[in-house]
Motif scaffolding. Structure first.
Motif, PDB file in Angstrom:
ATOM      1  N   LYS A 100       0.829  -1.207   0.000  1.00 43.11           N
ATOM      2  CA  LYS A 100       0.000   0.000   0.000  1.00 43.11           C
ATOM      3  C   LYS A 100       0.863   1.256   0.000  1.00 43.11           C
ATOM      4  O   LYS A 100       0.563   2.235  -0.691  1.00 43.11           O
ATOM      5  CB  LYS A 100      -0.925  -0.002   1.219  1.00 43.11           C
ATOM      6  N   THR A 101       1.936   1.217   0.776  1.00 42.00           N
ATOM      7  CA  THR A 101       2.801   2.392   0.835  1.00 42.00           C
ATOM      8  C   THR A 101       3.493   2.618  -0.497  1.00 42.00           C
ATOM      9  O   THR A 101       3.623   3.760  -0.961  1.00 42.00           O
ATOM     10  CB  THR A 101       3.835   2.236   1.964  1.00 42.00           C
ATOM     11  N   ALA A 102       3.939   1.550  -1.155  1.00 43.04           N
ATOM     12  CA  ALA A 102       4.583   1.690  -2.463  1.00 43.04           C
ATOM     13  C   ALA A 102       3.608   2.260  -3.492  1.00 43.04           C
ATOM     14  O   ALA A 102       3.985   3.113  -4.308  1.00 43.04           O
ATOM     15  CB  ALA A 102       5.113   0.340  -2.927  1.00 43.04           C
ATOM     16  N   ALA A 103       2.361   1.801  -3.458  1.00 41.17           N
ATOM     17  CA  ALA A 103       1.366   2.318  -4.397  1.00 41.17           C
ATOM     18  C   ALA A 103       1.126   3.811  -4.156  1.00 41.17           C
ATOM     19  O   ALA A 103       0.990   4.602  -5.108  1.00 41.17           O
ATOM     20  CB  ALA A 103       0.068   1.542  -4.264  1.00 41.17           C
ATOM     21  N   GLY A 106       4.108   5.778  -5.398  1.00 46.49           N
ATOM     22  CA  GLY A 106       4.075   5.855  -6.851  1.00 46.49           C
ATOM     23  C   GLY A 106       3.102   6.899  -7.357  1.00 46.49           C
ATOM     24  O   GLY A 106       3.412   7.661  -8.278  1.00 46.49           O
ATOM     25  N   ALA A 107       1.916   6.972  -6.732  1.00 48.94           N
ATOM     26  CA  ALA A 107       0.907   7.925  -7.176  1.00 48.94           C
ATOM     27  C   ALA A 107       1.309   9.364  -6.837  1.00 48.94           C
ATOM     28  O   ALA A 107       1.228  10.263  -7.687  1.00 48.94           O
ATOM     29  CB  ALA A 107      -0.437   7.582  -6.533  1.00 48.94           C
ATOM     30  N   LEU A 108       1.752   9.585  -5.609  1.00 52.61           N
ATOM     31  CA  LEU A 108       2.092  10.943  -5.186  1.00 52.61           C
ATOM     32  C   LEU A 108       3.308  11.480  -5.922  1.00 52.61           C
ATOM     33  O   LEU A 108       3.386  12.679  -6.226  1.00 52.61           O
ATOM     34  CB  LEU A 108       2.341  10.976  -3.679  1.00 52.61           C
ATOM     35  N   SER A 109       4.239  10.602  -6.247  1.00 51.49           N
ATOM     36  CA  SER A 109       5.478  11.057  -6.889  1.00 51.49           C
ATOM     37  C   SER A 109       5.260  11.492  -8.328  1.00 51.49           C
ATOM     38  O   SER A 109       6.164  12.058  -8.953  1.00 51.49           O
ATOM     39  CB  SER A 109       6.536   9.948  -6.830  1.00 51.49           C
ATOM     40  N   GLN A 110       4.071  11.263  -8.856  1.00 57.28           N
ATOM     41  CA  GLN A 110       3.754  11.706 -10.215  1.00 57.28           C
ATOM     42  C   GLN A 110       3.264  13.145 -10.263  1.00 57.28           C
ATOM     43  O   GLN A 110       2.972  13.675 -11.337  1.00 57.28           O
ATOM     44  CB  GLN A 110       2.671  10.792 -10.820  1.00 57.28           C
ATOM     45  N   LEU A 111       3.158  13.794  -9.099  1.00 58.14           N
ATOM     46  CA  LEU A 111       2.511  15.105  -9.017  1.00 58.14           C
ATOM     47  C   LEU A 111       3.495  16.273  -9.103  1.00 58.14           C
ATOM     48  O   LEU A 111       3.247  17.337  -8.556  1.00 58.14           O
ATOM     49  CB  LEU A 111       1.700  15.192  -7.723  1.00 58.14           C
ATOM     50  N   ASN A 112       4.611  16.078  -9.727  1.00 58.76           N
ATOM     51  CA  ASN A 112       5.596  17.139  -9.932  1.00 58.76           C
ATOM     52  C   ASN A 112       6.155  17.681  -8.624  1.00 58.76           C
ATOM     53  O   ASN A 112       6.448  18.878  -8.504  1.00 58.76           O
ATOM     54  CB  ASN A 112       4.992  18.283 -10.762  1.00 58.76           C
ATOM     55  N   ILE A 113       6.287  16.809  -7.636  1.00 57.45           N
ATOM     56  CA  ILE A 113       6.903  17.205  -6.373  1.00 57.45           C
ATOM     57  C   ILE A 113       8.420  17.069  -6.479  1.00 57.45           C
ATOM     58  O   ILE A 113       8.939  16.385  -7.353  1.00 57.45           O
ATOM     59  CB  ILE A 113       6.368  16.365  -5.200  1.00 57.45           C
ATOM     60  N   THR A 114       9.129  17.732  -5.560  1.00 58.98           N
ATOM     61  CA  THR A 114      10.586  17.710  -5.589  1.00 58.98           C
ATOM     62  C   THR A 114      11.157  16.433  -5.004  1.00 58.98           C
ATOM     63  O   THR A 114      12.223  15.966  -5.427  1.00 58.98           O
ATOM     64  CB  THR A 114      11.134  18.926  -4.817  1.00 58.98           C
ATOM     65  N   ASP A 140      12.110   2.289  -5.638  1.00 53.76           N
ATOM     66  CA  ASP A 140      11.809   1.769  -6.973  1.00 53.76           C
ATOM     67  C   ASP A 140      10.449   2.264  -7.456  1.00 53.76           C
ATOM     68  O   ASP A 140      10.247   2.494  -8.651  1.00 53.76           O
ATOM     69  CB  ASP A 140      11.792   0.234  -6.951  1.00 53.76           C
ATOM     70  N   ALA A 141       9.506   2.433  -6.528  1.00 52.13           N
ATOM     71  CA  ALA A 141       8.143   2.838  -6.892  1.00 52.13           C
ATOM     72  C   ALA A 141       8.027   4.329  -7.162  1.00 52.13           C
ATOM     73  O   ALA A 141       7.034   4.784  -7.743  1.00 52.13           O
ATOM     74  CB  ALA A 141       7.174   2.451  -5.777  1.00 52.13           C
ATOM     75  N   SER A 142       9.006   5.097  -6.721  1.00 49.20           N
ATOM     76  CA  SER A 142       8.914   6.553  -6.787  1.00 49.20           C
ATOM     77  C   SER A 142       9.440   7.106  -8.102  1.00 49.20           C
ATOM     78  O   SER A 142      10.489   6.696  -8.587  1.00 49.20           O
ATOM     79  CB  SER A 142       9.696   7.182  -5.627  1.00 49.20           C
ATOM     80  N   ALA A 143       8.718   8.082  -8.631  1.00 50.42           N
ATOM     81  CA  ALA A 143       9.206   8.833  -9.783  1.00 50.42           C
ATOM     82  C   ALA A 143       9.973  10.070  -9.346  1.00 50.42           C
ATOM     83  O   ALA A 143      10.536  10.771 -10.182  1.00 50.42           O
ATOM     84  CB  ALA A 143       8.029   9.238 -10.668  1.00 50.42           C
ATOM     85  N   ALA A 144       9.990  10.329  -8.038  1.00 49.70           N
ATOM     86  CA  ALA A 144      10.675  11.501  -7.494  1.00 49.70           C
ATOM     87  C   ALA A 144      11.841  11.062  -6.620  1.00 49.70           C
ATOM     88  O   ALA A 144      11.850   9.937  -6.094  1.00 49.70           O
ATOM     89  CB  ALA A 144       9.696  12.332  -6.665  1.00 49.70           C
ATOM     90  N   PRO A 145      12.830  11.914  -6.432  1.00 48.23           N
ATOM     91  CA  PRO A 145      13.929  11.584  -5.520  1.00 48.23           C
ATOM     92  C   PRO A 145      13.413  11.313  -4.105  1.00 48.23           C
ATOM     93  O   PRO A 145      12.389  11.862  -3.681  1.00 48.23           O
ATOM     94  CB  PRO A 145      14.810  12.833  -5.557  1.00 48.23           C
TER      95      PRO A 145
END
Length: 303
Positions: A100-103, A106-114, A140-145
Motif C-alpha cells: 500500500k505504501t509503495a502504491a 508511486g501515485a504521489l510522486s507523479q505530481l511534480n513534487i521535488t 523503486d516505486a517513486s518517480a521523485a527523488p
C-alpha cells in the motif's frame, strides 16, 4: 539485494541528482473546528514562500500527517503547490504495509513534487535487511527523488550506518533527514558524500551544517525563518562568528518548542501571530498555558 540495487541503477542511470541544500519548513497543518483550514494554509504558504527557504515539506510529523486521511493529505499537498507554484515541495509518506505504501508513493510522486520523505515502517521494527528491502521497494516505486528519514524514536527502528550506505547506492535515494541521534554517524555520512545530509533535529542545525551538512528540515524555523536561513548561509560562507551571533538566542527557544509534543507549542506561537488557530487533532493537544507564556518570552528575546 545488491543485485536489485544494481538493476535499478541501470534502469535509472540518467537521473540527475536534485539539490536539497538549504532550509526546509515542515509545514504545520492548520485546523478550524476539526477540519483542515485551507485559507490559513494558504496564508502560511504565502508567509514562507519568499523567506529564503529551499522549500516546504508537506505532511511530515509536524504537519500531523498521521491524523489526516489519505484524501486530506492529497488535498493539502495540492493546496500548497497551487499557492506557491515553482516552490520546491517534499511530500511525507509513512506506513507499515509495504504494498500500500509503495502504491501511494508511486501515485504521489507523479505530481511534480521535488521529493518524497520516507521513514522506516512504524510498529514493525524490521531487521537491517528488512529496512533495505522496505526503502529499496519504495524508491523503486517513486518517480521523485527520495529523502530517507532516520528517526528511531518515532519508528522504533535504528538505521545502521552500513544500511544507510547501502541505500545510498540507489539512484533515487539522494538525501537524509537525520534524526538518528548519533553524531559520529552523522559526521561519517557527511564525510562519505554519498547522501545530502539534512539536520532533522533543530538543536543540531548549527553543528550539522558546520560539519558540512547540506541543510535542515526544521520545525522551529516556522519562527524567525530568515534568521535560520541567514545562520546557515553564514556558516556555509565561512562567517562562523556572524553565524554564531545569530544562532545564540535560538537554542533556548528550540528547546522550549519541544518541551511538549510537537507541533502543539509551535502552533500556539503561530496562533499568537495570527497565522492560524491554536487547534490540533486528537490525541494531540494544545500546549499548556505555562509553556505558552515561557515561549512568548523566549520568542521576544530573539531580536
Amino acid at each position: 539485494m545488491q543485485t536489485a540495487l544494481n538493476a535499478t541503477q541501470a534502469n535509472q542511470a540518467n537521473q540527475a541528482n536534485t539539490d536539497f541544500s538549504g532550509l526546509w519548513i515542515p509545514l504545520v497543518t492548520p485546523f478550524d473546528q476539526g477540519k483542515v483550514d485551507y485559507p490559513a494554509l494558504k496564508r502560511l504558504v504565502a508567509h514562507y514562500r519568499a523567506s529564503g527557504i529551499a522549500g516546504l515539506v508537506v505532511c511530515g510529523s509536524t504537519g500531523e500527517a498521521a491524523a489526516l486521511s489519505d484524501e486530506e493529505q492529497l488535498e493539502v499537498l495540492q493546496a500548497v503547490m497551487a499557492e506557491a507554484p515553482g516552490l520546491p515541495v517534499i511530500m511525507g509518506v509513512s506506513g507499515y504495509h509495504l504494498g500500500k505504501t509503495a502504491a501511494r508513493v508511486g501515485a504521489l510522486s507523479q505530481l511534480n513534487i521535488t521529493g518524497i520523505l520516507l521513514p522506516a515502517p512504524s510498529y514493525i521494527r524490521p531487521s537491517q535487511a528488512g529496512l533495505i528491502e522496505w526503502f529499496t521497494t519504495l524508491a523503486d516505486a517513486s518517480a521523485a527523488p527520495v529523502v530517507l528519514y532516520d528517526i528511531p524514536y518515532r519508528t522504533g527502528s535504528q538505521m545502521a550506518l552500513e544500511t544507510i550506505r547501502a541505500l545510498a547506492a540507489h539512484p533515487r535515494i539522494q538525501a537524509l533527514k537525520d534524526c538518528g541521534g548519533d553524531p559520529a554517524k552523522t559526521r561519517t555520512l557527511i564525510a562519505d558524500g554519498q547522501l545530502q545530509v539534512l539536520a532533522g533535529e533543530d538543536a543540531n542545525i548549527f553543528s550539522t551544517v558546520a560539519a558540512g551538512g547540506r541543510g535542515a528540515i526544521a520545525a522551529a524555523a516556522h519562527l524567525h525563518t530568515r534568521r535560520f536561513v541567514d545562520v546557515m548561509r553564514r556558516i556555509q560562507a565561512g562567517d562562523m562568528a556572524g553565524a554564531q551571533a545569530l544562532w545564540a538566542p535560538l537554542p533556548p527557544l528550540i528547546e522550549a518548542l519541544f518541551a511538549e509534543p510537537n507541533p502543539g507549542p509551535l502552533k500556539a506561537l503561530l496562533a499568537r501571530q495570527g497565522l492560524l488557530r491554536d487547534e490540533l487533532r486528537s490525541p494531540m493537544t494544545r500546549a499548556s498555558a505555562a509553556l505558552v507564556e515561557r515561549l512568548a518570552q523566549l520568542d521576544a528575546q530573539v531580536v
